[in-house]
Design a protein around this motif. Structure first.
Motif, PDB file in Angstrom:
ATOM      1  N   ALA A  60       0.910  41.110 -24.351  1.00  9.87           N
ATOM      2  CA  ALA A  60       1.845  40.331 -25.162  1.00  9.87           C
ATOM      3  C   ALA A  60       1.353  38.890 -25.233  1.00  9.87           C
ATOM      4  O   ALA A  60       0.512  38.481 -24.430  1.00  9.87           O
ATOM      5  N   PRO A  61       1.861  38.121 -26.197  1.00  7.41           N
ATOM      6  CA  PRO A  61       1.503  36.697 -26.230  1.00  7.41           C
ATOM      7  C   PRO A  61       1.927  36.019 -24.929  1.00  7.41           C
ATOM      8  O   PRO A  61       2.934  36.400 -24.323  1.00  7.41           O
ATOM      9  N   MET A  62       1.139  35.041 -24.509  1.00  3.01           N
ATOM     10  CA  MET A  62       1.427  34.355 -23.236  1.00  3.01           C
ATOM     11  C   MET A  62       1.233  32.851 -23.382  1.00  3.01           C
ATOM     12  O   MET A  62       0.337  32.402 -24.097  1.00  3.01           O
ATOM     13  N   ILE A  63       2.096  32.115 -22.677  1.00  4.71           N
ATOM     14  CA  ILE A  63       1.855  30.682 -22.502  1.00  4.71           C
ATOM     15  C   ILE A  63       1.796  30.453 -20.996  1.00  4.71           C
ATOM     16  O   ILE A  63       2.722  30.853 -20.269  1.00  4.71           O
ATOM     17  N   ASP A  64       0.742  29.851 -20.521  1.00  3.61           N
ATOM     18  CA  ASP A  64       0.522  29.640 -19.086  1.00  3.61           C
ATOM     19  C   ASP A  64       0.751  30.927 -18.284  1.00  3.61           C
ATOM     20  O   ASP A  64       1.374  30.908 -17.223  1.00  3.61           O
ATOM     21  N   GLY A  65       0.297  32.039 -18.857  1.00  2.00           N
ATOM     22  CA  GLY A  65       0.391  33.302 -18.137  1.00  2.00           C
ATOM     23  C   GLY A  65       1.729  33.998 -18.247  1.00  2.00           C
ATOM     24  O   GLY A  65       1.881  35.131 -17.804  1.00  2.00           O
ATOM     25  N   LYS A  66       2.735  33.327 -18.851  1.00  2.38           N
ATOM     26  CA  LYS A  66       4.059  33.955 -18.984  1.00  2.38           C
ATOM     27  C   LYS A  66       4.201  34.575 -20.370  1.00  2.38           C
ATOM     28  O   LYS A  66       3.883  33.955 -21.366  1.00  2.38           O
ATOM     29  N   GLU A  67       4.697  35.812 -20.399  1.00  2.00           N
ATOM     30  CA  GLU A  67       4.839  36.499 -21.678  1.00  2.00           C
ATOM     31  C   GLU A  67       5.908  35.851 -22.545  1.00  2.00           C
ATOM     32  O   GLU A  67       6.993  35.513 -22.064  1.00  2.00           O
ATOM     33  N   VAL A  68       5.596  35.660 -23.826  1.00  2.00           N
ATOM     34  CA  VAL A  68       6.533  35.072 -24.791  1.00  2.00           C
ATOM     35  C   VAL A  68       6.439  35.870 -26.093  1.00  2.00           C
ATOM     36  O   VAL A  68       5.612  36.769 -26.222  1.00  2.00           O
ATOM     37  N   SER A  69       7.256  35.479 -27.079  1.00  2.00           N
ATOM     38  CA  SER A  69       7.185  36.157 -28.376  1.00  2.00           C
ATOM     39  C   SER A  69       6.017  35.596 -29.178  1.00  2.00           C
ATOM     40  O   SER A  69       5.492  34.530 -28.876  1.00  2.00           O
ATOM     41  N   TYR A  70       5.614  36.348 -30.223  1.00  2.00           N
ATOM     42  CA  TYR A  70       4.582  35.832 -31.128  1.00  2.00           C
ATOM     43  C   TYR A  70       4.971  34.460 -31.684  1.00  2.00           C
ATOM     44  O   TYR A  70       4.174  33.525 -31.708  1.00  2.00           O
ATOM     45  N   GLU A  71       6.242  34.357 -32.110  1.00  2.00           N
ATOM     46  CA  GLU A  71       6.686  33.104 -32.737  1.00  2.00           C
ATOM     47  C   GLU A  71       6.543  31.926 -31.778  1.00  2.00           C
ATOM     48  O   GLU A  71       6.059  30.856 -32.167  1.00  2.00           O
ATOM     49  N   THR A  72       6.946  32.120 -30.527  1.00  2.00           N
ATOM     50  CA  THR A  72       6.876  31.031 -29.542  1.00  2.00           C
ATOM     51  C   THR A  72       5.423  30.642 -29.273  1.00  2.00           C
ATOM     52  O   THR A  72       5.084  29.454 -29.223  1.00  2.00           O
ATOM     53  N   ALA A  73       4.581  31.656 -29.119  1.00  2.00           N
ATOM     54  CA  ALA A  73       3.171  31.361 -28.841  1.00  2.00           C
ATOM     55  C   ALA A  73       2.532  30.630 -30.024  1.00  2.00           C
ATOM     56  O   ALA A  73       1.763  29.677 -29.845  1.00  2.00           O
ATOM     57  N   ILE A  74       2.879  31.063 -31.240  1.00  2.00           N
ATOM     58  CA  ILE A  74       2.313  30.452 -32.449  1.00  2.00           C
ATOM     59  C   ILE A  74       2.807  29.008 -32.591  1.00  2.00           C
ATOM     60  O   ILE A  74       2.042  28.100 -32.929  1.00  2.00           O
ATOM     61  N   GLU A  75       4.087  28.800 -32.302  1.00  2.00           N
ATOM     62  CA  GLU A  75       4.657  27.453 -32.355  1.00  2.00           C
ATOM     63  C   GLU A  75       3.898  26.512 -31.406  1.00  2.00           C
ATOM     64  O   GLU A  75       3.500  25.405 -31.773  1.00  2.00           O
ATOM     65  N   LYS A  76       3.669  27.016 -30.199  1.00  2.00           N
ATOM     66  CA  LYS A  76       2.965  26.214 -29.184  1.00  2.00           C
ATOM     67  C   LYS A  76       1.520  25.946 -29.623  1.00  2.00           C
ATOM     68  O   LYS A  76       1.015  24.825 -29.499  1.00  2.00           O
ATOM     69  N   ALA A  77       0.875  26.976 -30.155  1.00  2.00           N
ATOM     70  CA  ALA A  77      -0.505  26.822 -30.600  1.00  2.00           C
ATOM     71  C   ALA A  77      -0.591  25.756 -31.689  1.00  2.00           C
ATOM     72  O   ALA A  77      -1.463  24.879 -31.672  1.00  2.00           O
ATOM     73  N   ALA A  78       0.333  25.842 -32.660  1.00  2.00           N
ATOM     74  CA  ALA A  78       0.327  24.885 -33.773  1.00  2.00           C
ATOM     75  C   ALA A  78       0.540  23.473 -33.252  1.00  2.00           C
ATOM     76  O   ALA A  78      -0.103  22.520 -33.713  1.00  2.00           O
ATOM     77  N   GLU A  79       1.429  23.349 -32.282  1.00  2.00           N
ATOM     78  CA  GLU A  79       1.732  22.028 -31.715  1.00  2.00           C
ATOM     79  C   GLU A  79       0.492  21.439 -31.008  1.00  2.00           C
ATOM     80  O   GLU A  79       0.140  20.275 -31.212  1.00  2.00           O
ATOM     81  N   ILE A  80      -0.173  22.269 -30.226  1.00  2.00           N
ATOM     82  CA  ILE A  80      -1.385  21.797 -29.535  1.00  2.00           C
ATOM     83  C   ILE A  80      -2.433  21.355 -30.551  1.00  2.00           C
ATOM     84  O   ILE A  80      -3.026  20.278 -30.440  1.00  2.00           O
ATOM     85  N   LEU A  81      -2.634  22.183 -31.572  1.00  6.70           N
ATOM     86  CA  LEU A  81      -3.676  21.876 -32.560  1.00  6.70           C
ATOM     87  C   LEU A  81      -3.323  20.650 -33.384  1.00  6.70           C
ATOM     88  O   LEU A  81      -4.171  19.780 -33.644  1.00  6.70           O
ATOM     89  N   ALA A  82      -2.058  20.556 -33.808  1.00 11.63           N
ATOM     90  CA  ALA A  82      -1.659  19.431 -34.653  1.00 11.63           C
ATOM     91  C   ALA A  82      -1.708  18.115 -33.878  1.00 11.63           C
ATOM     92  O   ALA A  82      -1.976  17.058 -34.451  1.00 11.63           O
ATOM     93  N   ASN A  83      -1.479  18.190 -32.587  1.00 13.30           N
ATOM     94  CA  ASN A  83      -1.499  16.963 -31.778  1.00 13.30           C
ATOM     95  C   ASN A  83      -2.902  16.572 -31.322  1.00 13.30           C
ATOM     96  O   ASN A  83      -3.097  15.476 -30.796  1.00 13.30           O
ATOM     97  N   ALA A  84      -3.844  17.478 -31.474  1.00 16.66           N
ATOM     98  CA  ALA A  84      -5.201  17.162 -31.025  1.00 16.66           C
ATOM     99  C   ALA A  84      -5.860  16.200 -32.011  1.00 16.66           C
ATOM    100  O   ALA A  84      -5.605  16.246 -33.206  1.00 16.66           O
ATOM    101  N   LYS A  85      -6.712  15.322 -31.469  1.00 18.22           N
ATOM    102  CA  LYS A  85      -7.461  14.419 -32.346  1.00 18.22           C
ATOM    103  C   LYS A  85      -8.567  15.194 -33.040  1.00 18.22           C
ATOM    104  O   LYS A  85      -8.867  14.980 -34.198  1.00 18.22           O
TER     105      LYS A  85
END
Lengths: 559, 418, 122
Positions: free
Chosen positions: B44-69
């Motif tokens: 399943a999708p994971m954030i820091d090793g914890k299982e989450v939904s696709y939507e949550t993982a995608i939200e986090k991914a987008a946030e990391i990428l958008a905030n990166a220089k």
């Protein structure tokens, strides 16, 4: 709904020459005045402006493995930045453009349709992926037939039913539009390091000649009743003295007729219009070719006009590309493709001081000037002759002797004795040039709803800041050039996509493909196809493109 | 199900038979069979090793990428063109860097194409016409097991009917499994490819006298013998592998080989082609080429694409610590990059999209599992010779495709970036 | 100790397990070095012994195997073990030198790290 008011319309198909008119658009089509509610229309005030159909490029290499290998091979081409990412895509490219750049640059110039002129059938899915990546314009692709072993076999057996079935099957499988023929027989000969040199040379390993390949394919094309005719890249391209082969090839159309259009379109004729016996004594064969074309009512050509500056030669004519590589010592890519076809790519540049390049430039113009405006379409064979973005240069040159005199004074004097360009007084009218870039290419391709502004036509329209009633195209060539470079408005399918020369909206056009499978007995050729697939490297079941894989397919059924 | 297409190596065999009941594939090689075998998946999708939904993982991914220089978007060789295209658009939107697996594989060959072009052919041409095939620094017996059968060594063609009518030569630094199948094996010293190609060029152009008695561990007589084989071929093919691109000389080795091909074509027909590794590593270069002009090592930080392997290849970017987040799609740089590059990946937030857990999973902050193209999803791939094939969906899955995941990330990034 | 020219590359086992990198099979497929029989003897090795491979760029412990390589050449399958010691210089190409780096090989009592331990140590 859109209402274009008070524009000065030039619409050669409908015999309208600089008349002040209003045009009404609904659901992407041009409609009668009473079909729209004027109060709901967005109004464009076109007073004093030229209103024409969107440009139609009938022959350009805009998608597929050839142009993409060109991009890979020439990163120096990609260093020209055209647009920074923002509302629109980042686009780059000098002459070779990225897919988004192709769509944007056509649109800015008021062009709304372009045809990819050569797709190897087995690579069709790649071509369609790139066509799908080009925004703004409608498009289509022509699969190649002139060196396909299966085509040779049908002709060897003198079996027209099989040939028709093969053509219909291959066009359907490749989601292609018509029959392209490139150096018939010559590319197969190249597989053994050779070429064919005349229409009657035998193709190595087969009992067929280029003459038979061309005539049999014309016959198949006509019996199937395809919208477009056979689209021929002649033998001996790029060889001094080749104008005679070209004339012989053109004459192969005799004996065929079609009430709607030509039966043979000969492409980028400039590259096949050389007199002489070597590059030391080469001259122009344009006048001879023009005489023959003008005397026939079933053949059309396009120019293949070189533009001074950078270009990239890319064609299915693989043996020619190898000769060019040896001649100029440039990089060379080649692709022998299964038992279907081949291709090659070589970077080139056209220099005004180079006698050969100046000759090529002059011959292109001679063809444009000497051939009847109803028989010659304007092309640069992009990117072989140079960028399509310089079509306005060619348009202006055809309309102004004064401009030509100025340009002639800057090029190698060899053209003065080797061509008749300096003595040609013809100045095409604006009406003729609009025909050569809109209604004529649409007619040649068999696109009934393109290239004109009549009721029912696709609402693909260009508006230029040029008043034809007050412009002397012969004298004001600089203004003509500038105005055609950058459309005041480009309207695609009824939507305004360019305003004041700038992009305002991104749209994706349709991909036309022709379905003639009901016009032939496909089963007649299936056993042969199955047998030949032993010599393919993919399974028959995995060959071809399904309609649902294409972004916006538009099927044209031949009945 | 017939005509199943394998999404493992660059041979992209398309003649497989899949037994839907037993979930087993027939006709494919050991690599292909392992591709279609059931194996451990990311559940399943994971954030820091914890299982989450696709939507949550995608939200986090987008946030990391958008905030990166300057994020690095790397991988792409084992996914479909549809996903790669969204990846390129995402890199453009983010002002990041797009790089793909060829960067540490066959990209030096691309640099050679820039210098000299690529005189090549499809595999079908080689199977039908090639009476001489030279594998140079390539070991298809282990890397592309069915290549020999389908396209090269023993392929039955139109003009060259079988193995007997074809001469197979292997040039390598060790007697590989492929070398054992060859008619002639030329064992060279590591790093001497360039010198040996130069010697062959000299011999073939009639200047054998300048060649010393031994070059790179090969006796002059043997080089003359090889040159004769090349000259006498009606239609020859050099198929080169990583032995050429990853050794001393890299792109220059390939460039020299292309010059050899140019020379040979003056008297007979020869072609050259790289033995590309992953099933769609060609697509990972072709798609960005038509979208933004270049195949790999592309930086968008100025709002338009710039190409420079010395600066924007993943290994150089990581060595320079010049990215502050990474999106890894269908690849495992942690297992395949030099140690010093992996070191920086450990310091930055990494997002991984992949069907299978691998070494990159071990350090990824966000892990998003995806469907396997060719088995659970349909899409377009380009075989090593750039022939397009539409890989198939043969079983159902609840995993999202790379394309869908990336589209969702792109949508959110567009919102965040405004 | 022997000095060799180290090369890396694909193998069937590495390929067949590459989508199962956290498995025992993958570990087995990539954590060894192939040496020429004479070099093998010179180091006093038997199959399965551990050797330490050191280059200017790092060191790694792997299992030793006799292989069909010329004397003075050694082979490690492409993967995380090889990448501990290869030359990361790309000379402007973006491509590290995966093949052809001088390496010292010596017998060692040290254990071969697991894939996870290897990553932790970077």
């Amino acid at each position: 709904m859109l209402w274009i008011r008070n524009g000065i319309v030039v619409d050669p198909k409908n015999k309208i020459n600089a008349e002040k008119m209003d045009i009404f658009i609904k659901n992407g089509k041009i409609v009668e005045e009473n079909e729209v509610k004027k109060e709901e229309c967005k109004v464009i005030d076109a007073s004093g402006k030229l209103v024409v159909a969107g440009g139609v490029d009938m022959h350009a290499h805009i998608a597929g493995s050839k142009i993409n290998t060109g991009r890979t091979m020439r990163p120096e081409e990609m260093r020209v930045v055209r647009n920074i990412a923002g509302k629109f895509r980042a686009t780059v490219g000098r002459v070779l453009l990225t897919a988004p750049a192709i769509g944007y640059e056509y649109a800015k110039m008021g062009y709304t349709t372009s045809f990819e002129a050569a797709q190897p059938p087995i690579g069709a899915l790649h071509t369609h992926e790139e066509l799908d990546a080009i925004p703004m314009i409608d498009k289509a692709a022509l699969p190649v037939f002139g060196n396909w072993h299966l085509v040779f076999k049908c002709i060897e057996e003198k079996n027209m039913e099989k040939l028709k079935a093969l053509v219909a099957w291959a066009i359907e499988r490749s989601k292609g539009f018509g029959v392209k023929v490139v150096n018939p027989g010559g590319v197969e000969a190249w597989m053994y390091g050779g070429n064919v040199k005349s229409l009657d040379d035998q193709v190595p390993g087969f009992n067929v000649t280029p003459r038979e390949i061309i005539t049999w394919l014309i016959k198949a094309n006509e019996e199937l009743g395809l919208p477009h005719s056979v689209h021929l890249h002649c033998n001996n391209l790029g060889v001094p003295g080749n104008y005679q082969t070209t004339i012989e090839s053109i004459k192969l159309a005799k004996g065929f007729s079609n009430a709607k259009r030509q039966v043979l379109h000969v492409t980028h004729v400039q590259f096949n219009a050389y007199a002489g016996s070597s590059w030391r004594d080469a001259g122009s064969g344009a006048a001879e070719i023009a005489k023959v074309v003008n005397s026939m009512d079933n053949v059309t050509i396009d120019m293949g006009q070189p533009i001074f500056g950078h270009a990239t030669a890319m064609t299915g004519d693989a043996p020619f590309q190898f000769s060019l590589h040896k001649l100029i010592g440039a990089r060379w890519s080649n692709k022998d493709t299964e038992v279907e076809t081949g291709a090659g790519i070589v970077p080139i540049g056209y220099l005004p001081n180079n006698p050969v390049h100046a000759l090529q430039w002059a011959i292109g113009l001679e063809l444009g000037l000497l051939v009847d405006s109803n028989k010659v379409a304007l092309t640069t064979d992009y990117p072989n002759g140079g960028p399509f973005t310089e079509y306005p240069y060619v348009m202006a040159m055809l309309m102004s002797k004064k401009m030509r005199e100025g340009e002639l004074s800057k090029v190698n004097a060899y053209v003065q004795k080797a061509t008749g360009l300096a003595s040609i007084d013809v100045e095409k009218t604006l009406y003729e040039v609009i025909h050569m870039t809109r209604s004529l290419p649409a007619k040649i391709l068999g696109l009934e709803n393109k290239g004109h502004l009549g009721i029912g036509a696709d609402a693909d329209i260009a508006i230029y800041n040029l008043n034809p009633l007050e412009t002397d195209t012969s004298k004001e060539f600089e203004k003509v050039y500038k105005m055609f470079k950058s459309a005041e408005y480009t309207i695609k399918g009824g939507e305004i996509i360019v305003k004041g020369g700038e992009l305002v909206k991104e749209v994706y056009g349709r991909t036309f493909w022709v379905d003639a499978t009901k016009k032939a007995d496909i089963q007649a050729v299936m056993p042969d196809i199955r047998e030949y697939f032993n010599y393919y490297s993919v399974q028959l079941g995995n060959y071809g493109v399904e309609e649902r894989w294409i972004k916006k397919p538009a099927r044209i059924e031949v009945v | 199900m017939e005509d199943v297409i394998c999404t493992f190596c660059g041979s992209v065999c398309d003649d497989g038979e899949f037994d839907t009941e037993k979930k087993k594939v027939k006709k494919f090689c050991r690599l292909g069979s392992s591709k279609f075998a059931e194996k451990q998946r990311i559940k399943a999708p994971m954030i820091d090793g914890k299982e989450v939904s696709y939507e949550t993982a995608i939200e986090k991914a987008a946030e990391i990428l958008a905030n990166a220089k300057k994020p690095l978007l790397y991988g792409w060789a084992s996914t479909a063109n549809e996903a790669i295209r969204v990846g390129v658009l995402l890199a453009e939107k983010l002002g990041g860097v797009y790089d793909q697996c060829a960067s540490v594989c066959h990209a030096p060959g691309t640099l050679a194409v820039i210098e000299e072009g690529l005189p090549g052919a499809t595999l079908g041409s080689i199977k039908n016409r090639a009476d001489v095939v030279i594998f140079w620094g390539a070991n298809p017996a282990e890397a592309h097991p069915r290549h020999g059968l389908r396209y090269s060594i023993s392929a039955k063609g139109l003009l060259v009917k079988d193995r007997k009518q074809r001469k197979v030569v292997v040039v390598d630094v060790r007697p590989t499994k492929t070398a054992k199948m060859a008619d002639m094996f030329v064992q060279i010293k590591p790093g001497y490819d360039y010198a040996i190609i130069s010697a062959l060029r000299a011999i073939i152009s009639g200047n054998a006298e300048v060649v010393p008695s031994e070059v790179g561990g090969v006796a002059k007589e043997k080089l003359i013998e090889l040159a004769e084989i090349m000259k006498k071929a009606k239609y020859g093919a050099i198929l080169y592998g990583l032995g050429v691109t990853q050794s001393r000389g890299r792109d220059r080795n390939v460039e020299n080989a292309i010059k050899l091909i140019q020379l040979l074509n003056r008297t007979t027909r020869w072609v050259i082609w790289p033995m590309r590794g992953h099933y769609n590593v060609v697509g990972a270069g072709e798609v960005p080429a038509w979208e933004v002009g270049y195949q790999y090592a592309i930086d968008f930080s100025r709002g338009y694409p710039r190409f420079s392997p010395a600066e924007f290849s993943a290994v150089e970017v990581l060595k320079r610590k010049d990215c502050d987040a990474a999106l890894i799609v269908a690849s495992d740089p942690v297992a395949h990059f030099p140690k010093i590059a992996v070191k920086h990946l450990k310091q930055i937030p990494v997002i991984q999209i992949d069907p299978y857990p691998n070494m990159t999973t071990l350090l990824a902050k966000v892990v998003i599992p995806s469907a396997v193209y060719g088995i659970e999803a349909e899409g377009t791939a380009y075989r090593m010779d750039c022939i397009p094939l539409r890989v198939k969906k043969i079983i159902e899955t609840s995993y999202w495709t790379d394309e869908k995941i990336l589209e969702e990330i792109l949508k959110r990034v567009e919102k965040l970036k405004g | 100790m022997v000095v060799v020219e180290l090369i890396t590359g694909r193998t069937l086992d590495q390929g067949a397990t590459v989508e199962e990198k956290l498995s025992e099979e993958y570990f087995k497929a990539v954590s060894y070095i192939e040496l020429n029989e004479e070099d093998f003897k010179l180091l006093g090795l038997k199959e399965g012994d551990s050797v330490k491979v050191s280059t200017d760029f790092g060191e790694v412990v792997v299992f030793a195997k006799k292989g069909e390589v010329p004397r003075g050449v050694a082979f490690i399958p492409m993967g995380p073990y090889a990448n501990m010691v290869i030359d990361p210089t790309t000379d402007g190409t973006g491509m590290p030198q995966f093949k052809g780096v001088k390496a010292k090989i010596e017998k060692t009592g040290e254990r071969v790290k697991t894939v996870k331990e290897l990553l932790e140590a970077i």
